[in-house]
Design an enzyme around this catalytic site. Structure first.
Site, PDB file in Angstrom:
ATOM      1  CG  ASP A   9      -6.084  -5.423   1.214  1.00 55.95           C
ATOM      2  OD1 ASP A   9      -5.593  -5.424  -0.045  1.00 55.95           O
ATOM      3  OD2 ASP A   9      -6.144  -4.399   1.915  1.00 55.95           O
ATOM      4  CG  LEU A  10      -0.273  -7.464   1.437  1.00 50.68           C
ATOM      5  CD1 LEU A  10       0.900  -7.351   0.468  1.00 50.68           C
ATOM      6  CD2 LEU A  10       0.436  -7.761   2.713  1.00 50.68           C
ATOM      7  CG  ASP A  11      -0.843  -1.629   0.925  1.00 50.80           C
ATOM      8  OD1 ASP A  11      -0.028  -1.022   1.404  1.00 50.80           O
ATOM      9  OD2 ASP A  11      -0.543  -2.181  -0.156  1.00 50.80           O
ATOM     10  CB  THR A  43      -1.988  -7.667  -2.365  1.00 51.49           C
ATOM     11  OG1 THR A  43      -1.411  -6.514  -2.369  1.00 51.49           O
ATOM     12  CG2 THR A  43      -0.922  -8.419  -3.493  1.00 51.49           C
ATOM     13  N   GLY A  44      -3.365  -5.722  -4.356  1.00 52.76           N
ATOM     14  CA  GLY A  44      -3.201  -4.816  -5.467  1.00 52.76           C
ATOM     15  C   GLY A  44      -1.638  -4.493  -6.006  1.00 52.76           C
ATOM     16  CE  LYS A 199      -7.097  -6.716  -3.520  1.00 52.58           C
ATOM     17  NZ  LYS A 199      -6.842  -6.262  -2.130  1.00 52.58           N
ATOM     18  CG  ASP A 222      -8.404  -1.605   3.363  1.00 52.84           C
ATOM     19  OD1 ASP A 222      -8.118  -0.162   3.556  1.00 52.84           O
ATOM     20  OD2 ASP A 222      -7.895  -2.448   2.677  1.00 52.84           O
TER      21      ASP A 222
END
Length: 271
Positions: A9-11, A43-44, A199, A222
């Site tokens: 995931d990114l953020d 990612t979203g 995801k 997260d």
């Protein structure tokens, strides 16, 4: 165990609180790539908003975007698999946002579209402008979301936001769970995509195409929209800053995104 794929995931995960990839994480990821592992972003974000980091990491793999709504290959601008919203679904979300005076962000095929420059969009716009032109995301301010809807446009997802969480939940409850996938991606933001998009589901589809058993995959996340991914693989890792429910669902909890949580896990698992 001989891991073959690492999904990030990114953020709040790969990105620290300043929106940057830690040097230790970049080094660990490069080491994994050098050893033949596949590294993917799940990612979203819209693909144009994920691409600056994809480019920074010198990745060549497909990326999974908008919480599993589509799989995208940047080098060829190709959508490999997708389940976008229908025009009727898009109209429902726009009308809901109008009814409750919610802030709306619409992810179309190649751009992110917004109407109100709230605090979140102001900060996001500043980040967009800070990106080099060759990797700059496409962000557009619009006056009428309905005007963007036509038979040719692809709508990946919407993000609705409002300071009043109760109001947000009231609005979300009016969307049929059979038709829409609604996931909290931040304390005041909900991602709305077509039903069935997660995801985890899209990651499993990609792994199947590679003929890789999910048990040989590590995933880092997260937030609530990461749970399906963490549950789908052999080792689901929650960041130290993750939501409590995410930590409870993970196989392992590491340090926060502002610490060397990613590099410490990879150093202990990758020969």
């Amino acid at each position: 165990m001989k891991y073959q794929v690492i999904a990030f995931d990114l953020d709040g995960t790969l990105l620290n609180s300043q929106g940057q990839i830690l040097v230790s994480s970049k080094s660990a990821i490069q080491n994994c790539i050098n050893k033949g592992l596949k590294v993917i972003l799940v990612t979203g974000r819209h693909h144009t908003a994920a691409y600056p980091y994809y480019h920074e990491l010198n990745l060549t793999t497909p990326m999974i975007c908008c919480n599993g709504t589509y799989m995208y290959q940047p080098q060829t601008d190709t959508v490999l698999a997708a389940n976008p919203l229908s025009l009727n679904q898009a109209r429902q979300v726009i009308q809901l946002a109008e009814k409750y005076s919610l802030h709306l962000l619409m992810y179309s095929r190649d751009a992110m579209n917004y109407s109100i420059l709230n605090e979140h969009m102001r900060k996001f716009s500043q980040w967009v402008q800070s990106c080099p032109l060759n990797v700059r995301p496409k962000l557009c301010q619009v006056s009428d979301f309905h005007a963007l809807l036509n038979e040719q446009e692809t709508i990946w997802k919407f993000v609705i936001s409002h300071p009043d969480r109760v109001l947000m939940q009231t609005a979300v409850n009016q969307l049929s769970p059979a038709e829409f996938s609604c996931e909290w991606s931040w304390i005041d933001r909900v991602d709305i995509a077509n039903g069935g998009n997660t995801k985890g589901a899209r990651l499993l589809e990609l792994l199947s195409s590679w003929q890789i058993d999910p048990q040989f995959v590590i995933a880092f996340g997260d937030n609530h929209n990461d749970i399906s991914m963490l549950n789908s693989v052999g080792l689901g890792v929650a960041m130290g800053n993750a939501e409590t429910e995410v930590k409870q669902q993970a196989h392992l909890v590491t340090l926060s995104h502002d610490e060397e949580g990613i590099s410490s896990v990879l150093a202990s698992l990758i020969d």
